[in-house]
Write a protein that holds these residues in place. Structure first.
Motif, PDB file in Angstrom:
ATOM      1  N   LYS A  98       0.774  -1.521  -0.190  1.00  0.00           N
ATOM      2  CA  LYS A  98      -0.040   0.202   0.461  1.00  0.00           C
ATOM      3  C   LYS A  98       1.252   0.822  -0.002  1.00  0.00           C
ATOM      4  O   LYS A  98       0.812   2.740  -0.711  1.00  0.00           O
ATOM      5  CB  LYS A  98      -0.955  -0.022   1.249  1.00  0.00           C
ATOM      6  CG  LYS A  98      -2.282  -0.846   0.791  1.00  0.00           C
ATOM      7  CD  LYS A  98      -2.876  -0.963   2.266  1.00  0.00           C
ATOM      8  CE  LYS A  98      -4.689  -0.695   1.974  1.00  0.00           C
ATOM      9  NZ  LYS A  98      -5.332  -1.521   3.098  1.00  0.00           N
TER      10      LYS A  98
ATOM     11  N   ILE B 227     -11.802  14.212  -0.554  1.00  0.00           N
ATOM     12  CA  ILE B 227     -12.307  13.068  -0.110  1.00  0.00           C
ATOM     13  C   ILE B 227     -12.202  12.031  -0.600  1.00  0.00           C
ATOM     14  O   ILE B 227     -11.689  10.733   0.015  1.00  0.00           O
ATOM     15  CB  ILE B 227     -14.063  13.006  -1.041  1.00  0.00           C
ATOM     16  CG1 ILE B 227     -15.116  14.413  -0.943  1.00  0.00           C
ATOM     17  CG2 ILE B 227     -14.603  11.495  -1.028  1.00  0.00           C
ATOM     18  CD1 ILE B 227     -15.669  14.332  -1.789  1.00  0.00           C
ATOM     19  N   PHE B 228     -10.773  12.059  -1.853  1.00  0.00           N
ATOM     20  CA  PHE B 228     -10.242  10.845  -2.272  1.00  0.00           C
ATOM     21  C   PHE B 228      -8.883  10.735  -1.174  1.00  0.00           C
ATOM     22  O   PHE B 228      -8.940   9.549  -0.280  1.00  0.00           O
ATOM     23  CB  PHE B 228      -9.544  11.408  -3.182  1.00  0.00           C
ATOM     24  CG  PHE B 228      -7.798  10.034  -3.825  1.00  0.00           C
ATOM     25  CD1 PHE B 228      -8.736   9.356  -4.103  1.00  0.00           C
ATOM     26  CD2 PHE B 228      -6.641  10.502  -4.065  1.00  0.00           C
ATOM     27  CE1 PHE B 228      -8.161   8.071  -5.313  1.00  0.00           C
ATOM     28  CE2 PHE B 228      -6.258   9.690  -4.430  1.00  0.00           C
ATOM     29  CZ  PHE B 228      -6.919   8.713  -5.196  1.00  0.00           C
TER      30      PHE B 228
ATOM     31  N   TRP C  44      -9.521  10.815   1.797  1.00  0.00           N
ATOM     32  CA  TRP C  44      -9.486  10.744   3.217  1.00  0.00           C
ATOM     33  C   TRP C  44      -9.752   8.947   2.823  1.00  0.00           C
ATOM     34  O   TRP C  44      -9.799   8.025   3.908  1.00  0.00           O
ATOM     35  CB  TRP C  44     -11.178  11.123   3.349  1.00  0.00           C
ATOM     36  CG  TRP C  44     -11.953  10.558   4.233  1.00  0.00           C
ATOM     37  CD1 TRP C  44     -11.699  10.384   5.803  1.00  0.00           C
ATOM     38  CD2 TRP C  44     -13.008   9.330   5.199  1.00  0.00           C
ATOM     39  NE1 TRP C  44     -12.638  10.268   7.027  1.00  0.00           N
ATOM     40  CE2 TRP C  44     -13.583   9.555   5.947  1.00  0.00           C
ATOM     41  CE3 TRP C  44     -13.880   9.416   3.480  1.00  0.00           C
ATOM     42  CZ2 TRP C  44     -14.388   8.719   6.362  1.00  0.00           C
ATOM     43  CZ3 TRP C  44     -15.259   8.510   3.679  1.00  0.00           C
ATOM     44  CH2 TRP C  44     -15.191   7.925   4.860  1.00  0.00           C
ATOM     45  N   ILE C  45     -10.713   8.395   1.796  1.00  0.00           N
ATOM     46  CA  ILE C  45     -11.024   7.779   1.309  1.00  0.00           C
ATOM     47  C   ILE C  45      -9.318   6.432   1.523  1.00  0.00           C
ATOM     48  O   ILE C  45      -9.792   5.721   2.449  1.00  0.00           O
ATOM     49  CB  ILE C  45     -11.160   7.245  -0.292  1.00  0.00           C
ATOM     50  CG1 ILE C  45     -12.879   7.864   0.242  1.00  0.00           C
ATOM     51  CG2 ILE C  45     -11.587   5.563  -0.242  1.00  0.00           C
ATOM     52  CD1 ILE C  45     -13.038   7.277  -1.133  1.00  0.00           C
ATOM     53  N   LEU C  46      -8.544   6.981   1.223  1.00  0.00           N
ATOM     54  CA  LEU C  46      -7.171   6.468   0.938  1.00  0.00           C
ATOM     55  C   LEU C  46      -6.596   6.057   2.426  1.00  0.00           C
ATOM     56  O   LEU C  46      -6.242   4.511   3.282  1.00  0.00           O
ATOM     57  CB  LEU C  46      -6.612   7.219   0.802  1.00  0.00           C
ATOM     58  CG  LEU C  46      -5.935   7.417  -0.942  1.00  0.00           C
ATOM     59  CD1 LEU C  46      -4.346   8.111  -1.459  1.00  0.00           C
ATOM     60  CD2 LEU C  46      -5.458   5.998  -1.818  1.00  0.00           C
TER      61      LEU C  46
ATOM     62  N   PHE D  93     -11.873  15.860   7.178  1.00  0.00           N
ATOM     63  CA  PHE D  93     -13.059  14.802   7.189  1.00  0.00           C
ATOM     64  C   PHE D  93     -12.815  14.097   8.156  1.00  0.00           C
ATOM     65  O   PHE D  93     -13.575  13.395   9.122  1.00  0.00           O
ATOM     66  CB  PHE D  93     -13.566  14.259   5.593  1.00  0.00           C
ATOM     67  CG  PHE D  93     -13.868  15.437   4.660  1.00  0.00           C
ATOM     68  CD1 PHE D  93     -14.939  15.423   4.324  1.00  0.00           C
ATOM     69  CD2 PHE D  93     -12.992  15.333   3.237  1.00  0.00           C
ATOM     70  CE1 PHE D  93     -15.113  16.506   3.610  1.00  0.00           C
ATOM     71  CE2 PHE D  93     -13.323  15.781   1.845  1.00  0.00           C
ATOM     72  CZ  PHE D  93     -15.234  16.636   2.106  1.00  0.00           C
TER      73      PHE D  93
ATOM     74  N   LYS E 155      -8.705   6.339   5.112  1.00  0.00           N
ATOM     75  CA  LYS E 155      -9.683   5.162   5.636  1.00  0.00           C
ATOM     76  C   LYS E 155      -8.960   3.457   5.616  1.00  0.00           C
ATOM     77  O   LYS E 155      -9.622   2.656   6.040  1.00  0.00           O
ATOM     78  CB  LYS E 155     -10.967   4.753   5.347  1.00  0.00           C
ATOM     79  CG  LYS E 155     -12.260   6.664   6.314  1.00  0.00           C
ATOM     80  CD  LYS E 155     -12.124   7.063   7.812  1.00  0.00           C
ATOM     81  CE  LYS E 155     -12.705   4.958   7.665  1.00  0.00           C
ATOM     82  NZ  LYS E 155     -12.993   5.520   9.745  1.00  0.00           N
ATOM     83  N   LEU E 156      -8.776   3.038   4.441  1.00  0.00           N
ATOM     84  CA  LEU E 156      -8.443   2.336   3.753  1.00  0.00           C
ATOM     85  C   LEU E 156      -6.471   2.067   4.453  1.00  0.00           C
ATOM     86  O   LEU E 156      -6.153   0.912   3.942  1.00  0.00           O
ATOM     87  CB  LEU E 156      -8.234   1.883   2.181  1.00  0.00           C
ATOM     88  CG  LEU E 156     -10.143   2.592   1.921  1.00  0.00           C
ATOM     89  CD1 LEU E 156      -9.913   2.216   0.525  1.00  0.00           C
ATOM     90  CD2 LEU E 156     -10.645   0.897   2.397  1.00  0.00           C
ATOM     91  N   ASP E 157      -5.963   2.367   5.036  1.00  0.00           N
ATOM     92  CA  ASP E 157      -5.048   2.461   5.250  1.00  0.00           C
ATOM     93  C   ASP E 157      -3.845   2.571   4.835  1.00  0.00           C
ATOM     94  O   ASP E 157      -2.784   2.122   4.602  1.00  0.00           O
ATOM     95  CB  ASP E 157      -4.460   0.954   6.231  1.00  0.00           C
ATOM     96  CG  ASP E 157      -5.569   0.419   7.397  1.00  0.00           C
ATOM     97  OD1 ASP E 157      -5.350   1.712   8.506  1.00  0.00           O
ATOM     98  OD2 ASP E 157      -6.063  -0.330   7.683  1.00  0.00           O
ATOM     99  N   PHE E 158      -3.832   3.297   3.453  1.00  0.00           N
ATOM    100  CA  PHE E 158      -2.773   3.749   3.211  1.00  0.00           C
ATOM    101  C   PHE E 158      -1.929   5.333   3.767  1.00  0.00           C
ATOM    102  O   PHE E 158      -3.525   5.873   4.008  1.00  0.00           O
ATOM    103  CB  PHE E 158      -3.583   4.565   1.908  1.00  0.00           C
ATOM    104  CG  PHE E 158      -3.586   3.233   0.219  1.00  0.00           C
ATOM    105  CD1 PHE E 158      -2.898   2.493  -0.626  1.00  0.00           C
ATOM    106  CD2 PHE E 158      -4.858   2.806   0.655  1.00  0.00           C
ATOM    107  CE1 PHE E 158      -3.681   1.511  -1.404  1.00  0.00           C
ATOM    108  CE2 PHE E 158      -5.739   1.882   0.076  1.00  0.00           C
ATOM    109  CZ  PHE E 158      -4.533   1.272  -1.212  1.00  0.00           C
TER     110      PHE E 158
ATOM    111  N   VAL F  94       1.902   1.464  -3.633  1.00  0.00           N
ATOM    112  CA  VAL F  94       1.219   2.081  -4.165  1.00  0.00           C
ATOM    113  C   VAL F  94       1.222   3.621  -4.234  1.00  0.00           C
ATOM    114  O   VAL F  94       0.674   4.189  -5.034  1.00  0.00           O
ATOM    115  CB  VAL F  94      -0.203   0.909  -5.067  1.00  0.00           C
ATOM    116  CG1 VAL F  94      -1.196   0.920  -3.377  1.00  0.00           C
ATOM    117  CG2 VAL F  94      -0.671   0.786  -6.285  1.00  0.00           C
TER     118      VAL F  94
ATOM    119  N   MET G 247       1.237   6.318  -7.196  1.00  0.00           N
ATOM    120  CA  MET G 247       0.036   6.663  -7.885  1.00  0.00           C
ATOM    121  C   MET G 247       0.431   8.152  -7.597  1.00  0.00           C
ATOM    122  O   MET G 247       0.233   9.649  -8.447  1.00  0.00           O
ATOM    123  CB  MET G 247      -0.924   6.990  -6.853  1.00  0.00           C
ATOM    124  CG  MET G 247      -1.903   5.688  -7.068  1.00  0.00           C
ATOM    125  SD  MET G 247      -3.470   5.845  -6.241  1.00  0.00           S
ATOM    126  CE  MET G 247      -3.096   5.495  -4.402  1.00  0.00           C
TER     127      MET G 247
END
Lengths: 144, 496
Positions: free
Chosen positions: B171, B424-425, B427-429, B223, B431-434, B174, B178
């Motif tokens: 992670k 938002i992007f 925050w999602i990262l 967020f 939350k998914l431990d990236f 990646v 990115m």
């Protein structure tokens, strides 16, 4: 599961990125042996492999966000979008006062305190940033 | 040696100008506050204030002095909420809660705060001295780097990033790639070919660094705060009149020295910053103390180690940024991007071409550490009171500051929507431990990595063998392999 969905979506994005790198990007003439396409090609392969690994071996099951939290987050996004939309139209002071009031009310302040917070930040922020520090902020409806 | 003294003289000449002194003081004060507030760490603070510093039209050395002050000031301030609230003020202060808070609960809050302030000061100062000595040496070594050596350096940087940051190396990797992909958007400077712009004129010059930083760090943090919104009120423990004693310092002298050195080295390693440094030193001290320690119940050494280390790592992280152009931590990646916005490419030549920036920053850090000690010893009560600032005012304030910063650059309301989307992007990262630091590291290093690779291959006429021909590059690849393998062996041995 959340991991898988995210990795799946990002894998598609990466594949699209890679497809462009392999078949679309090319220079009409170039002096270096790699050209503009090699680096994106390498990146797309590495990234796609990584997402494929995450897709096969995910380690985060869910986002673990409760329903009320989702609602609060969506409201925050809506407030932010509204703030951005009205930023130039109403100007910094009014838009900030509105956003400050509604956002702090949503997060737990009383209406009165929220309004005071919003109004103070709107006016003081404008005076400090636009007048004193000469930053570029929209004056909108209120013209001085 | 005379070169170092000359450099320091130049540096103090820059840093002691009244305007820059004011910026140091303001940066340290704002940094302490940002560090003390639970949740907002150095990286978010620097990100949110960066566009404003840019918009003010400061000269590059002044902007860097201000932002760096916020960075190490926040490492200083993170301990306040760790000790008084048992909530870490930032990622580097997580370990400080373990022994700092028990001390405060025993009625020794004043002692814990003053001991940790002195530990922070010692860590920071030791690291700046090391930076003064080794920075110019490293830059002299790196002047001889060829493009292929730079490629090897990048490989080492990303290897240590993947190996040491975050729980899942895939992670982290990646995330970095990115960031590298984001950096390819825009016109390719070598050939004039547009890449991934899809005909949008705003994207020709690439995605603006400030937008990425504010989106991923400022807005994503917002967020996160909304999500974590605490319902109950946080209660701070009272600060009593107990104070650090000379005997405490003498007792912990070896802990302080060891932790400062380890913190500095970890800071220098690309990508790893305060959180890794404080965790490693806490573990080391706990093992060394053995049964004689009361770690976890308010051992002074358990408080000193992470605090000395996280401040030392902040200064350490600036060494590769200034000398090699490779940031040593997520926050220094933002500082590096800030310098690039001023059209200054940090690297081996920075010390000779822009001595006012390199040495000005170093000199300002000597001053800043003293200023922080002064701010933090008598004024700690003031910061403690600000900890109770309700989150429902703080959170909207972040959005307002972020909007001011982004709008004031070019006055384009479209950018405001961009940062919301990136937030938002981000925050999602999270939350998914990236972790997000690798993304910004990749984004900042993208063009440097690609250009050096292309230059190397141009020199060799397309032969990839050039990448492994010099001893410098082989040495760096060796380090890269080591940095991946050693933690694996250590963790296996610990399990066995």
């Amino acid at each position: 599961m959340a991991d898988r969905i995210f990795a799946g979506v990002m894998l598609l994005v990466t594949l699209a990125y890679g497809w462009l790198a392999f078949f679309a990007i090319s220079a009409p003439f170039q002096y270096d042996p790699l050209g503009p396409e090699t680096w994106p090609q390498i990146l797309s392969i590495v990234t796609a492999l990584c997402f494929a690994v995450i897709l096969l071996r995910p380690d985060t099951d869910s986002m673990q966000v409760a329903r009320p939290t989702w609602i609060r987050l969506s409201l925050t996004v809506v407030l932010l979008l509204g703030y951005a939309e009205l930023y130039e139209r109403l100007g910094f002071i009014i838009a900030t006062a509105l956003f400050g009031t509604l956002a702090s009310r949503m997060l737990g302040a009383t209406w009165l305190k929220g309004f005071l917070f919003g109004a103070v930040i709107g006016v003081a922020g404008y005076l400090l940033c636009a007048e004193l520090l000469e930053l570029n902020l929209p004056s909108g409806l209120l013209t001085f | 040696m005379s070169e170092v003294l000359n450099g320091l003289a130049t540096g103090f000449g820059v840093a002691l100008s009244p305007f820059n002194l004011m910026l140091v003081a303001f940066g340290c004060f704002a940094g302490t506050l940002i560090g003390a507030l639970p949740g907002i760490g150095p990286i978010n603070g620097v990100a949110i204030l960066l566009p404003i510093a840019y918009g003010l039209g400061l000269p590059p050395e002044s902007a860097l002095i201000l932002l760096a002050g916020i960075y190490y000031g926040a490492e200083f301030g993170g301990r306040i909420s760790s000790i008084l609230l048992n909530v870490p003020g930032d990622a580097g202060a997580v370990m400080t809660t373990l022994d700092g808070n028990p001390m405060a609960r025993k009625g020794e809050a004043g002692r814990a705060l003053s001991i940790s302030a002195i530990a922070s000061f010692i860590g920071g100062t030791v690291a700046v001295v090391l930076m003064t000595l080794f920075g110019p040496l490293l830059s002299k070594f790196a002047v001889a780097f060829s493009p292929s050596d730079y490629v090897a350096l990048m490989v080492f940087a990303f290897a240590s990033l993947a190996s040491l940051v975050g729980a899942n190396p895939v992670k982290t990797l990646v995330g970095a790639s990115m960031g590298l992909m984001l950096a390819t958007i825009g016109v390719d400077a070598n050939t004039g070919v547009t890449r991934y712009t899809f005909g949008v004129p705003d994207l020709l010059a690439g995605i603006d660094f400030l937008i990425v930083v504010i989106g991923l760090f400022g807005m994503a943090e917002l967020f996160h705060l909304v999500e974590q919104q605490a319902t109950g009120k946080l209660k701070t423990l009272p600060i009593d009149s107990s104070f650090v004693k000379w005997a405490d310092i003498v007792f912990g002298r070896w802990t302080l020295i060891r932790s400062s050195l380890i913190g500095f080295v970890i800071g220098v390693l690309p990508g790893t910053g305060a959180s890794v440094a404080s965790a490693v030193t806490y573990g080391t001290e706990k093992r060394i103390a053995g049964k004689s320690g009361t770690f976890g119940e308010g051992d002074v050494r358990g408080l000193m180690a992470p605090e000395a280390a996280n401040n030392a790592s902040a200064a350490g992280a600036m060494v590769p940024m200034l000398t090699l152009g490779i940031p040593g931590s997520g926050t220094t990646a933002i500082l590096l991007g800030a310098l690039l916005m001023f059209n200054i490419q940090p690297g081996p030549l920075l010390f000779t071409q822009h001595p006012e920036i390199a040495w000005g920053l170093i000199a300002s850090m000597y001053i800043g550490n003293i200023a922080l000690l002064i701010i933090n010893l008598p004024l700690v009560g003031l910061f403690a009171r600000m900890l109770t600032l309700p989150q429902h005012y703080l959170t909207p304030l972040i959005a307002i500051l972020a909007f001011i910063g982004i709008y004031s650059i070019v006055g384009n309301p479209f950018d405001l929507f961009m940062i919301i989307g990136l937030g938002i992007f981000g925050w999602i990262l999270r939350k998914l431990d990236f972790s997000l630091a690798p993304v910004i590291l990749g984004f900042v290093l993208g063009s440097l990595f690609e250009n050096n690779l292309r230059r190397a291959l141009s020199i060799s006429g397309g032969d990839w063998g050039i990448l492994v021909q010099s001893w410098q590059s082989l040495f760096l690849y060796g380090l890269a392999v080591l940095v991946v393998i050693v933690p694996l062996i250590l963790s296996r041995r610990r399990r066995a």
